[in-house]
Scaffold this active site. Structure first.
Site, PDB file in Angstrom:
ATOM      1  N   CYS A 184     110.765  11.319  51.099  1.00  0.00           N
ATOM      2  CA  CYS A 184     109.642  10.516  50.410  1.00  0.00           C
ATOM      3  C   CYS A 184     109.500  10.741  48.973  1.00  0.00           C
ATOM      4  CB  CYS A 184     108.432  10.899  51.067  1.00  0.00           C
ATOM      5  SG  CYS A 184     106.964  10.205  50.379  1.00  0.00           S
ATOM      6  N   TYR A 244      66.531  36.290  34.722  1.00  0.00           N
ATOM      7  CA  TYR A 244      66.078  35.480  33.248  1.00  0.00           C
ATOM      8  C   TYR A 244      64.586  35.800  32.842  1.00  0.00           C
ATOM      9  CZ  TYR A 244      64.503  31.925  36.565  1.00  0.00           C
ATOM     10  OH  TYR A 244      63.999  31.289  37.647  1.00  0.00           O
ATOM     11  N   ASP A 299      71.658  26.419  37.299  1.00  0.00           N
ATOM     12  CA  ASP A 299      71.184  25.348  38.500  1.00  0.00           C
ATOM     13  C   ASP A 299      71.723  25.967  39.838  1.00  0.00           C
ATOM     14  OD1 ASP A 299      70.372  22.985  39.541  1.00  0.00           O
ATOM     15  OD2 ASP A 299      71.995  21.740  39.150  1.00  0.00           O
TER      16      ASP A 299
END
Ligand SMILES: NC(=O)c1ccc[n+]([C@@H]2O[C@H](COP(=O)([O-])OP(=O)(O)OC[C@H]3O[C@@H](n4cnc5c(N)ncnc54)[C@H](O)[C@@H]3O)[C@@H](O)[C@H]2O)c1
Ligand SMILES: [Zn+2]
Length: 691
Positions: free
Chosen positions: A437, A230, A122
């Site tokens: 914390c 490809y 893609d």
């Protein structure tokens, strides 16, 4: 066939307008407004309507065309062989139907047909032309007939050979492939863009296509693009290869990359198995694929099958579930990380994205929220690809409800109620609660105990979580106060392992300065930086006292890390924690400072006036590196005063007290001597300085 009514005509017109617009945004602007899934749904719907009512088909319908016309910014390149699209299969049944169709056309048994399968990358399709083995042109697909000439951009890709390998390159080769950006590179690219307020890309495809279509090739050169071939469109003289797969192997010999996943399979079953197997591995590939391309392997059979207007008959794209989906943003919560970074997390209406149900996605930081312009209640596009955390990539336009709410960044830490800080020029907001914390405490302690830090054997993550949740441990020093008897009360923690833990805590008390600095978990201070700091300063005290300029003098420490260090050591509770640790018996051998002696150890120096060759802070840094303390006022104990131009009261006081005074030239000469390892101050008195 039914007669088209007005409603149907309207729908066709609307779909065409939407698809045209989507194509323009996708192919020309590289900034899609629809997810691929939404696009595909509309295209399928239009195709279905056109099949039902062939009289409605027009040559300019989005179903008849490929891509979009080339942009005027680039020279047009006409493709000698058109660059087509591919027909899609969205299910295994459609795949099997494709195999069946091919076999019927060829009048053969489908079980004897070989298919070459490879991932459908893609990215952005490009075509490269080599003459005599030399790259002469490169183009985008454009509308399939005419593409954009982007040769100079393609030349910047290292995976695009400028010259084919081998002694006998073909006289002509036109090869097609996909330009992609891998996940890791894409994350880094976007992280950089977020930090520098550059363009943030929705997904690697848009980033690849946008990068290729830059007017300045130098920009393209900075993008992590990769070409993978490809297809061979033209090759002369024709090689003996009879199959697509052999031709692909041949491309490898020319120095072109092809897919590692390429495989030849037989019949519908082989094709379906390949698609299933690749689908399962999709998340681990490291790059986006949107499916599998299946091609009849035999080139002679390919020619026999030929083309329809938009696509070859010998190939099909099996589409995987889309990696982007839209859903509703129900709420935003704020998470606190180990270093106190506050990350806004989108709580979503659960949606299946590429096979996984997603109900949370990251919104990164306040800048990203502003960039997206997102509000609670919006419909948003979510992207999930590979191992990367799902992200909100875009707000779907026109779907904001009336009661949409703004996302308000908290001013206080949602976990510990400490003030949230956002440093100048930093995108990230942080809780200032440090080790206090609870959100940071667990992570800070895990880091503190980790192998490369204090290496506390037997103190695993689970145990740390239990200790913090029971409030037995709030600071790292508390670890060293743990008693075996008490530890044994914990579930799955017998007498033996408790004693072992206490023993390994005892062992961990003797450490190195570098490990200790690393263990403190100061932002962006990794192992290597910690080692440099230890070597440079030699003592924890020198490091804690160092000013920003002195810190910047350390190898690999830039302004940002220097600022982090400086802030860290200026926090009273961090100082307390360190003192407490030392009181608990933490110790280390002092480091040999950068191979250099520390001739000024134990001395206090003062700088005053203006120096021509360096800033006062730089002077201070160099004195500190030599072991000196640098003070702001002169006293009897001052070992020396460096007096630059326009020195005032400090100079007077030094003279009164008989403190040695150095002017700039003398100071430079001494510095040079000290830094060269000469500890006798008087010897260098007459040396000329070189500024
Ligand atoms: N989101 C949007 O607005 C929007 C708009 C337009 C198109 N799209 C997306 O693009 C798709 C249509 O694009 P398309 O016309 O390029 O068709 P396609 O993506 O379905 O197939 C053709 C393309 O596949 C690519 N490809 C990748 N690997 C390949 C391989 N191994 N062999 C051959 N080709 C390979 C090539 O680039 C080729 O151009 C849609 O299905 C949609 O998902 C989205
Ligand atoms: Zn907090």
């Amino acid at each position: 066939m039914t007669q088209p009514n007005q409603q149907l005509l309207d729908e066709v017109a609307r779909l065409r307008a939407e698809l045209d617009d989507a194509n323009y945004r996708y192919y020309v602007l590289d900034d899609p407004s629809l997810t691929d899934a939404d696009y595909d749904r509309r295209l399928r719907r239009l195709q279905a309507l056109e099949v039902e009512h062939p009289e409605l088909v027009t040559p300019d319908s989005p179903t008849q065309r490929v891509g979009a016309p080339p942009d005027a910014g680039f020279p047009e390149i006409e493709h000698a062989v058109p660059m087509l699209s591919l027909d899609n299969a969205f299910s295994e049944e459609e795949l099997a139907a494709f195999v069946q169709r091919v076999a019927e056309r060829l009048e053969c048994d489908p079980e004897t047909l070989d298919f070459c399968c490879e991932p459908k990358l893609d990215g952005a399709a490009v075509s490269l032309v080599y003459e005599g083995g030399v790259l002469v042109s490169g183009a985008t697909r454009g509308d399939g007939r005419t593409g954009e000439g982007i040769t100079s951009n393609l030349r910047t890709l290292r995976s695009v050979p400028l010259k084919l390998r081998g002694d006998r390159p073909p006289a002509l080769l036109e090869v097609r492939g996909e330009v992609v950006i891998e996940h890791a590179d894409f994350e880094a690219l976007n992280a950089r863009a977020r930090a520098e307020e550059g363009k943030v890309f929705a997904n690697p495809r848009n980033a690849a296509a946008g990068s290729l279509r830059q007017l300045d090739p130098r920009v393209t050169a900075t993008r992590p693009l990769r070409f993978s071939a490809y297809q061979v469109a033209r090759i002369e003289p024709a090689p003996g290869d009879a199959t697509h797969s052999a031709l692909m192997a041949h491309l490898g010999d020319f120095g072109l990359r092809t897919s590692r996943e390429l495989a030849v399979v037989r019949g519908a079953e082989g094709v379906v198995d390949y698609c299933r197997a690749l689908g399962e591995r999709r998340d681990g590939l490291g790059y986006d694929i949107d499916g599998v391309v299946i091609k009849v392997d035999d080139l002679r059979l390919q020619r026999e099958l030929g083309f329809v207007s938009r696509a070859p008959r010998w190939a099909i794209a099996f589409k995987f579930p889309a990696q982007e989906q839209t859903t509703r943003l129900n709420d935003v919560e704020f998470q606190v990380g180990r270093t106190g970074a506050i990350t806004p997390v989108a709580r979503l209406e659960p949606v299946s994205v590429a096979g996984v149900t997603v109900s949370n996605a990251t919104l990164h930081n306040a800048d990203e929220i502003a960039r997206l312009g997102v509000m609670i209640g919006d419909t948003v596009a979510i992207r999930r690809a590979g191992d990367v955390i799902p992200q909100v990539v875009r707000v779907v336009e026109g779907e904001r409800p009336e009661d949409a709410r703004e996302i308000v960044f908290p001013e206080r830490c949602p976990v510990c109620d400490s003030q949230v800080e956002r440093l100048e020029g930093e995108a990230v907001a942080r809780c200032s609660g440090g080790l206090y914390c609870p959100a940071q405490r667990k992570e800070a302690l895990k880091h503190f105990a980790s192998r490369r830090a204090l290496d506390i054997d037997g103190l695993g993550e689970k145990l740390i979580e239990q200790l913090v949740e029971r409030d037995w441990v709030t600071t790292p020093a508390d670890l060293f106060r743990l008693e075996a008897e008490r530890l044994a009360e914990l579930p799955r923690m017998g007498q033996k392992s408790s004693e072992n833990l206490v023993a390994s805590l005892e062992k961990a008390r003797a450490t190195t300065l570098a490990r200790f600095i690393y263990a403190l978990g100061i932002r962006e201070v990794g192992e290597a930086t910690a080692a440099n700091l230890a070597r440079h300063f030699g003592t924890l005290e020198a490091l804690m006292e160092a000013e920003v300029e002195a810190l910047e003098a350390v190898e690999d420490v830039g302004p940002i890390v220097a600022a982090h260090l400086h802030t860290f050591f200026r926090q009273p509770h961090n100082r307390e924690t360190i003192d407490d640790l030392i009181a608990c018996g933490l110790r280390w051998e002092e480091e040999a400072v950068g191979e250099r002696p520390k001739p000024l150890a134990g001395q206090t120096w003062v700088l005053t006036g203006t120096l021509a060759s360096m800033t006062r802070d730089q002077g201070k840094a160099r004195l500190q590196a030599l072991g000196a303390k640098v003070a702001g006022s002169v006293s009897k104990k001052t070992a020396g005063l460096v007096a630059g131009e326009a020195a005032g009261s400090k100079l007077e006081k030094a003279m009164q007290l008989g403190v040695p005074v150095l002017d700039e030239a003398a100071f430079l000469a001494r510095l040079a001597a000290w830094e060269a390892g000469d500890s006798d101050m008087n010897q260098s008195d007459d040396e000329e300085s070189e500024a």
